[in-house]
Design a protein around this motif. Structure first.
Motif, PDB file in Angstrom:
ATOM      1  N   HIS A  26      -2.138 -38.956   9.701  1.00  0.00           N
ATOM      2  CA  HIS A  26      -3.174 -39.462  10.599  1.00  0.00           C
ATOM      3  C   HIS A  26      -2.662 -39.491  12.045  1.00  0.00           C
ATOM      4  N   ASN A  30      -4.438 -36.300  13.632  1.00  0.00           N
ATOM      5  CA  ASN A  30      -5.703 -36.772  14.213  1.00  0.00           C
ATOM      6  C   ASN A  30      -5.492 -37.446  15.562  1.00  0.00           C
ATOM      7  N   HIS A  75      -7.193 -45.088  18.308  1.00  0.00           N
ATOM      8  CA  HIS A  75      -6.136 -44.808  17.322  1.00  0.00           C
ATOM      9  C   HIS A  75      -4.892 -45.637  17.615  1.00  0.00           C
ATOM     10  N   TRP A 124     -15.862 -46.304  14.108  1.00  0.00           N
ATOM     11  CA  TRP A 124     -14.873 -47.375  14.190  1.00  0.00           C
ATOM     12  C   TRP A 124     -15.562 -48.713  13.975  1.00  0.00           C
ATOM     13  N   ASP A 158     -10.372 -47.664  11.495  1.00  0.00           N
ATOM     14  CA  ASP A 158     -10.824 -46.270  11.564  1.00  0.00           C
ATOM     15  C   ASP A 158     -11.592 -45.944  10.288  1.00  0.00           C
ATOM     16  N   HIS A 162     -10.897 -38.895   7.542  1.00  0.00           N
ATOM     17  CA  HIS A 162      -9.493 -38.481   7.613  1.00  0.00           C
ATOM     18  C   HIS A 162      -8.538 -39.675   7.531  1.00  0.00           C
TER      19      HIS A 162
HETATM   20 FE   LIG Z   1      -8.469 -41.450  12.882  1.00  0.00          FE
END
Ligand SMILES: [Fe+2]
Length: 219
Positions: A26, A30, A75, A124, A158, A162
């Motif tokens: 992640h 990502n 993130h 989110w 998140d 993914h």
């Molecule tokens: Fe993410």
């Protein structure tokens, strides 16, 4: 401007029920991908001439820039939300949640329901402090671009696929439960303490118009 990648704040091998492989993938693919996109977009925007670039091109690039920028910010907050046992909510944080949601348990129920609602609609789930109102609110942000204006998110979950598919496949409920078991509440409280130092937005004061009636009229 070149944005720099932040270190992975949590220690993935200490998490309970979330694999180090998932967190590392992640973080690298990502989060790293969003940062790479953000730098590419920034470079493209800096290179173009706003006086000759078609407005729709500029508009698209700016939308993509804000999505990539928010993705990196959220993130970083997500990884900084993990690493605790999820249970021990410090006194100050518990009092703030009770003030704005009725109780910690009620906050938790609302936050989990909000995250569950994102299962088919990636986005989110955020706990955000709003300086204008001096209160906390749960909010969802889809497409990385719906953060509350002036709000300061202090906890991020998140809900993009993914973030959990590698460990949980389509079982978003189990992922949300694992996230809740790994919240680092001391860090959340620290961010809350920082957030409350931010005052409400400064009001417009125009000394030159003190004799002109205001709307609505002020007594
Ligand atoms: Fe993410």
């Amino acid at each position: 401007m070149k944005y720099q990648i932040a270190p992975l704040f949590c220690r993935p091998w200490t998490l309970n029920g979330i694999s180090a492989r998932l967190i590392e993938s992640h973080y690298e693919n990502n989060y790293g991908g969003a940062l790479h996109r953000l730098n590419a977009l920034t470079e493209e925007l800096e290179a173009l001439d706003p006086s000759t670039t078609p407005a729709h091109v500029l508009g698209r690039l700016k939308r993509e820039e804000s999505a990539a920028l928010n993705s990196t910010l959220l993130h970083e907050l997500y990884f900084a939300s993990l690493g605790g046992d999820g249970r021990a909510v410090p006194e100050g944080m518990a009092a703030a949640l009770a003030r704005d949601f009725g109780s910690v348990a009620r906050w938790r129920q609302e936050f989990i329901a909000l995250a569950s609602a994102l299962t088919d609609d990636s986005g989110w789930a955020l706990l955000t402090y709003v300086p204008r109102d001096g209160r906390l609110i749960n909010q969802s942000a889809t497409d990385h671009r719906q953060s509350i204006a002036g709000g300061i998110p202090i906890l991020a979950l998140d809900m993009y696929e993914h973030a959990y598919h590698l460990d949980f496949c389509a079982n978003a409920t189990a992922y949300i439960a694992s996230f809740m078991r790994n919240i680092e509440w001391n860090a959340v409280q620290g961010r809350y303490e920082d957030a409350v130092k931010v005052g409400p937005p400064r009001q417009l004061v125009q000394e030159q118009f003190t004799d002109v009636p205001a709307y609505p009229s002020r007594k």
